[in-house]
Design an enzyme around this catalytic site. Structure first.
Site, PDB file in Angstrom:
ATOM      1  N   ASP A   1       2.689  -7.738  -0.461  1.00  0.00           N
ATOM      2  CA  ASP A   1       3.862  -6.853  -0.386  1.00  0.00           C
ATOM      3  C   ASP A   1       4.413  -6.511  -1.780  1.00  0.00           C
ATOM      4  O   ASP A   1       5.167  -5.556  -1.925  1.00  0.00           O
ATOM      5  CB  ASP A   1       4.967  -7.544   0.406  1.00  0.00           C
ATOM      6  CG  ASP A   1       4.455  -8.151   1.690  1.00  0.00           C
ATOM      7  OD1 ASP A   1       4.867  -7.731   2.767  1.00  0.00           O
ATOM      8  OD2 ASP A   1       3.599  -9.071   1.612  1.00  0.00           O
TER       9      ASP A   1
ATOM     10  N   HIS B   1       7.054  -9.559   3.916  1.00  0.00           N
ATOM     11  CA  HIS B   1       6.134 -10.698   3.784  1.00  0.00           C
ATOM     12  C   HIS B   1       5.026 -10.602   4.820  1.00  0.00           C
ATOM     13  O   HIS B   1       4.457 -11.599   5.227  1.00  0.00           O
ATOM     14  CB  HIS B   1       6.887 -12.029   3.937  1.00  0.00           C
ATOM     15  CG  HIS B   1       7.854 -12.285   2.828  1.00  0.00           C
ATOM     16  ND1 HIS B   1       9.121 -11.775   2.815  1.00  0.00           N
ATOM     17  CD2 HIS B   1       7.711 -12.970   1.659  1.00  0.00           C
ATOM     18  CE1 HIS B   1       9.744 -12.136   1.701  1.00  0.00           C
ATOM     19  NE2 HIS B   1       8.912 -12.854   0.979  1.00  0.00           N
TER      20      HIS B   1
ATOM     21  N   ALA C   1       6.475 -10.196 -12.881  1.00  0.00           N
ATOM     22  CA  ALA C   1       6.223  -8.873 -13.462  1.00  0.00           C
ATOM     23  C   ALA C   1       4.773  -8.540 -13.142  1.00  0.00           C
ATOM     24  O   ALA C   1       3.854  -8.861 -13.902  1.00  0.00           O
ATOM     25  CB  ALA C   1       6.462  -8.903 -14.969  1.00  0.00           C
ATOM     26  N   GLU C   2       4.567  -7.917 -11.979  1.00  0.00           N
ATOM     27  CA  GLU C   2       3.202  -7.764 -11.463  1.00  0.00           C
ATOM     28  C   GLU C   2       2.345  -6.849 -12.329  1.00  0.00           C
ATOM     29  O   GLU C   2       1.145  -7.088 -12.498  1.00  0.00           O
ATOM     30  CB  GLU C   2       3.244  -7.266 -10.015  1.00  0.00           C
ATOM     31  CG  GLU C   2       3.688  -8.318  -8.997  1.00  0.00           C
ATOM     32  CD  GLU C   2       5.190  -8.584  -8.988  1.00  0.00           C
ATOM     33  OE1 GLU C   2       5.928  -7.833  -9.653  1.00  0.00           O
ATOM     34  OE2 GLU C   2       5.615  -9.549  -8.324  1.00  0.00           O
TER      35      GLU C   2
ATOM     36  N   PRO D   1       4.130  -2.852  -8.019  1.00  0.00           N
ATOM     37  CA  PRO D   1       4.404  -2.608  -9.450  1.00  0.00           C
ATOM     38  C   PRO D   1       3.138  -2.625 -10.308  1.00  0.00           C
ATOM     39  O   PRO D   1       3.126  -2.096 -11.413  1.00  0.00           O
ATOM     40  CB  PRO D   1       5.339  -3.763  -9.848  1.00  0.00           C
ATOM     41  CG  PRO D   1       5.932  -4.246  -8.573  1.00  0.00           C
ATOM     42  CD  PRO D   1       4.886  -4.011  -7.514  1.00  0.00           C
TER      43      PRO D   1
ATOM     44  N   GLN E   1       1.616 -12.890  -5.717  1.00  0.00           N
ATOM     45  CA  GLN E   1       2.124 -13.903  -4.784  1.00  0.00           C
ATOM     46  C   GLN E   1       2.100 -13.461  -3.317  1.00  0.00           C
ATOM     47  O   GLN E   1       1.769 -14.237  -2.430  1.00  0.00           O
ATOM     48  CB  GLN E   1       3.528 -14.294  -5.204  1.00  0.00           C
ATOM     49  CG  GLN E   1       4.016 -15.549  -4.559  1.00  0.00           C
ATOM     50  CD  GLN E   1       5.228 -16.093  -5.287  1.00  0.00           C
ATOM     51  OE1 GLN E   1       6.316 -15.539  -5.180  1.00  0.00           O
ATOM     52  NE2 GLN E   1       5.040 -17.156  -6.035  1.00  0.00           N
ATOM     53  N   PHE E   2       2.476 -12.220  -3.073  1.00  0.00           N
ATOM     54  CA  PHE E   2       2.374 -11.622  -1.743  1.00  0.00           C
ATOM     55  C   PHE E   2       1.850 -10.205  -1.934  1.00  0.00           C
ATOM     56  O   PHE E   2       2.313  -9.504  -2.834  1.00  0.00           O
ATOM     57  CB  PHE E   2       3.746 -11.533  -1.057  1.00  0.00           C
ATOM     58  CG  PHE E   2       4.340 -12.858  -0.691  1.00  0.00           C
ATOM     59  CD1 PHE E   2       4.100 -13.420   0.564  1.00  0.00           C
ATOM     60  CD2 PHE E   2       5.134 -13.554  -1.591  1.00  0.00           C
ATOM     61  CE1 PHE E   2       4.649 -14.645   0.902  1.00  0.00           C
ATOM     62  CE2 PHE E   2       5.685 -14.779  -1.249  1.00  0.00           C
ATOM     63  CZ  PHE E   2       5.443 -15.337  -0.004  1.00  0.00           C
TER      64      PHE E   2
END
Ligand SMILES: Cc1ncc(C[n+]2csc(CCOP(=O)(O)OP(=O)(O)O)c2C)c(N)n1
Length: 703
Positions: free
Chosen positions: A459, A504, A433-434, A463, A456-457
């Site tokens: 990409d 990615h 949950a960014e 959010p 994490q990425f």
């Protein structure tokens, strides 16, 4: 299972408490009326009211402690903020946009309150973002309880403190609300959610907004969450309900959500007329539940006040408001030349010499992953306020299994060993949950922690965009330097991986360099990653730290560990190679590609100078200018796609300021305006290759 407690009428409350409550509620109502008058006279520029919300506001505030608990109030919370300790003058100074507006120095609309003394954290306008900040502030409580050395450095910490947040029925539709509930319930965080349900979000009724039309029904099964519902226009009932909610939280039993039914008779704001979408019958029904007249009726019925005493009280309130309005209107407007103040920290300059500390190399060469990890270890050891969280960043969430496994430590292993070494309070996994990752970091940083979070990425940063752009980057400026949130967001970025494909391999740094208040950094070597990350962590501004993942384990960019104090200031490019014929201004994965191109161009007699910018906002204009004056030809090269990219900005500025020194137009080399595809042949076609750089330089040299 969550508990739903039926509300009963409270036993008789003390006379003083009831009269005091009535006074604040009446003051709030009349202050709204005053502001509306000022707006109509064009002496204020916006108005949004708290009318109909006064009872639940004051009832809740009476259970909370200013300067002790933490507050994230919605724009309807005028009565709440008055009860917590804001003055009518302070509110009116914001209405007129005065220089001395203590919430924002004339920068924010009225009803966007802030007070460091009272612990009201600066509020913004996006509906729902504040919920995650409140959860972050509550997470800070839990952190301080677990990491005592950090608590000793905190400006304020109390073992039973509460983090209060309010929102409307409409705002509960935001995903961030659900992210907040999920995490706070799971972690039993001390958050009080008050949903002030006035039945409408501007013109959209709650039954359209919320499945079944009742938010407390939807959330009642959240584990550890106490759910309560009350008539928020009934002061006595609201006081009882808020007391139960706050008691639950102070006993550290988990969060609580109080669903208060209120009314909104003055329309959404002065720009709205509810008669356009609310029938007269509905309006008249609502009018019967006016909280101010209901409490007054109760006070008179119970003979707690006489008519005469009411009149005296109300006259005193009117007088106070008149005096405050006069004073506010006499307040000086803010000076135009101050408008750039506090975009960044006025005291800690990450471009300064203090952040220029030499490397003391030791041991074998290490990769970029190793040296970022080393920096995180050093900084966590140095400062107990540094906390690391994200998806998969911990070694193993289940502590009992930790001794039996090697540990994950990030999908690229950048955070490997941090949980094992520093404990699960200081490095932990969180849900996917960014917005929650960044939003909670904002709340934690506002309380003095230093979150170093991982997306994490790159990409998947989108959010979190609202939290980054509208909250993280604006906090210091919008609060006139009263609050700041110097969070570091680390994120692997970019392609050249073969197989990374569209989700990615993304770049997109210029979308973030466009944001005032945010620093954006992208190292190209292991040593730079170490030194720049340390600067990011020790600086006092939010930093987006972009790690080209293609470079994580390249052998050519390795370096020995530079020691625990190595720092590189922001805004200082690295001269990678000297040349006289043209300059390539670049960064990230194109630095080494440019070097390869330069080597082959040297064989043709073209001497290329290469600048690795390292930090993109701010960037090293001095070195770019010096190099442009020397070579008179500039190519800006980056991995991100061409149009509206970072190169466009650099090229435009060179055109603007260095035109007279140029022997050729400024050229740009970048990815095609498409996405990075899966098949390596297609990926090569989209991303700039060494041959492309060679070609572009050759053309530029020949111009
Ligand atoms: C993210 C976002 N979307 C839209 C808006 C525009 N907007 C401002 S207030 C509002 C309605 C909010 O309704 P609710 O949460 O029920 O609170 P109320 O105004 O009824 O007290 C909207 C849509 C906004 N400020 N933020």
């Amino acid at each position: 299972m969550a508990t739903t407690i039926p509300i009963q009428k409270a036993p008789k409350l003390a006379r003083e408490l009831l009269i005091g409550a009535y006074r604040t509620m009446y003051l709030s109502r009349r202050l709204d009326d005053k502001e509306i008058q000022l707006k109509r006279q064009s002496r204020a520029y916006f108005q949004i009211n708290g009318v109909g919300h006064e009872a639940i506001n004051v009832a809740t505030a009476l259970h909370l402690r200013p300067g002790y608990d933490w507050f994230f109030p919605y724009y309807r919370d005028r009565a709440f903020c008055l009860q917590i300790g804001m003055t009518p003058l302070e509110m009116l100074l914001q209405s007129v946009g005065a220089k001395n507006d203590p919430s924002s120095g004339g920068r924010q609309m009225p009803s966007h309150w802030a007070s460091r003394k009272l612990h009201i954290v600066s509020q913004s306008s996006p509906t729902g973002t504040q919920v995650l900040h409140a959860v972050g502030a509550a997470e800070a409580s839990q952190y301080f309880a677990a990491v005592r050395e950090a608590a000793e450095l905190a400006s304020s910490f109390h073992a039973d403190e509460v983090s209060y947040v309010s929102l409307g029925d409409g705002a509960t539709s935001e995903g961030e609300f659900w992210e907040a509930l999920n995490w706070s319930a799971n972690r039993r965080l001390p958050v009080l959610y008050v949903v002030e349900d006035n039945g409408y979000a501007i013109s959209v009724p709650v039954d359209v907004q919320t499945a079944g039309g009742r938010i407390s029904r939807l959330v009642k099964d959240f584990p550890n969450l106490l759910t309560l519902e009350c008539d928020g226009t009934d002061f006595v009932e609201s006081y009882e309900a808020a007391g139960k909610a706050v008691g639950h939280i102070r006993k550290r039993q988990g969060p609580a959500l109080l669903h208060a039914h209120v009314i909104r008779p003055y329309s959404h704001s002065l720009s709205d007329d509810e008669r356009l979408y609310k029938s007269e019958e509905v309006r008249q029904e609502e009018a019967k539940r006016d909280p101010v007249s209901r409490l007054l009726k109760y006070l008179l019925q119970e003979r707690l006040l006489t008519e005469r005493e009411v009149e005296e009280l109300e006259t005193r309130v009117e007088k106070e408001i008149r005096a405050a309005a006069e004073q506010a209107l006499a307040g000086e407007p803010p000076a135009p030349e101050t408008v750039m103040l506090y975009v960044y920290s006025p005291t800690v300059d990450p471009c300064s010499e203090r952040f220029d500390q030499p490397a003391k190399p030791q041991g074998e060469p290490k990769t970029m992953v190793d040296l970022i990890n080393a920096c995180l270890r050093d900084e966590m050891a140095r400062d107990p306020r540094v906390v690391v969280f994200g998806q998969d960043v911990a070694d193993c969430s289940h502590e009992d299994e930790l001794p039996k496994v090697k540990g994950k430590g990030g999908v690229f292993k950048v955070t490997h060993g941090l949980q094992r070494h520093f404990g699960s309070a200081r490095c932990y996994n969180v849900p996917i949950a960014e917005a929650s990752i960044v939003g909670r970091a904002v709340g934690m940083a506002a309380r003095g922690l230093k979150p170093v979070v991982e997306i994490q990425f790159f990409d998947y940063i989108w959010p979190a965009m609202m939290q980054i752009r509208s909250e993280l980057a604006t906090m210091r400026w919008r609060s006139d330097n009263t609050f700041a949130c110097p969070v570091v967001i680390r994120s692997p970025i970019g392609g050249y991986l073969a197989g990374g494909a569209i989700y990615h391999s993304q770049s997109g740094e210029s979308i973030f360099t466009h944001i005032p208040g945010l620093r954006v950094v992208m190292p190209a070597t292991a040593l730079d990653a170490n030194g720049l990350l340390r600067t990011a962590i020790r600086s006092d501004d939010p930093v987006l730290f972009l790690e080209p993942k293609h470079l994580y384990r390249q052998t050519y960019n390795r370096s020995p560990y530079p020691g625990p104090d190595y720092m590189i200031p922001f805004g200082k490019a690295r001269l990678v190679r000297e040349g006289v014929d043209l300059t390539v201004v670049t960064y990230g994965s194109l630095v080494n590609r440019s070097r390869q191109a330069a080597k082959s161009l040297a064989e043709e007699g073209i001497q290329v100078e290469i600048l690795d910018l390292r930090s993109l906002s701010p960037y090293d204009w001095e070195l770019i200018s010096a190099s442009a004056k020397k070579t008179n030809r500039i190519l800006v090269a980056h991995e991100d796609n061409l149009s509206w990219g970072f190169g466009a900005e650099i090229a435009a500025r060179i055109g603007d300021e260095l035109f007279d020194f140029l022997d050729a137009p400024v050229r740009r080399l970048a990815a095609k305006d498409a996405y990075v595809p899966y098949h390596p042949v297609l990926e090569d076609a989209v991303l700039p290759q060494v041959a492309d750089i060679v070609r572009a330089c050759r053309e530029l040299a020949a111009y």
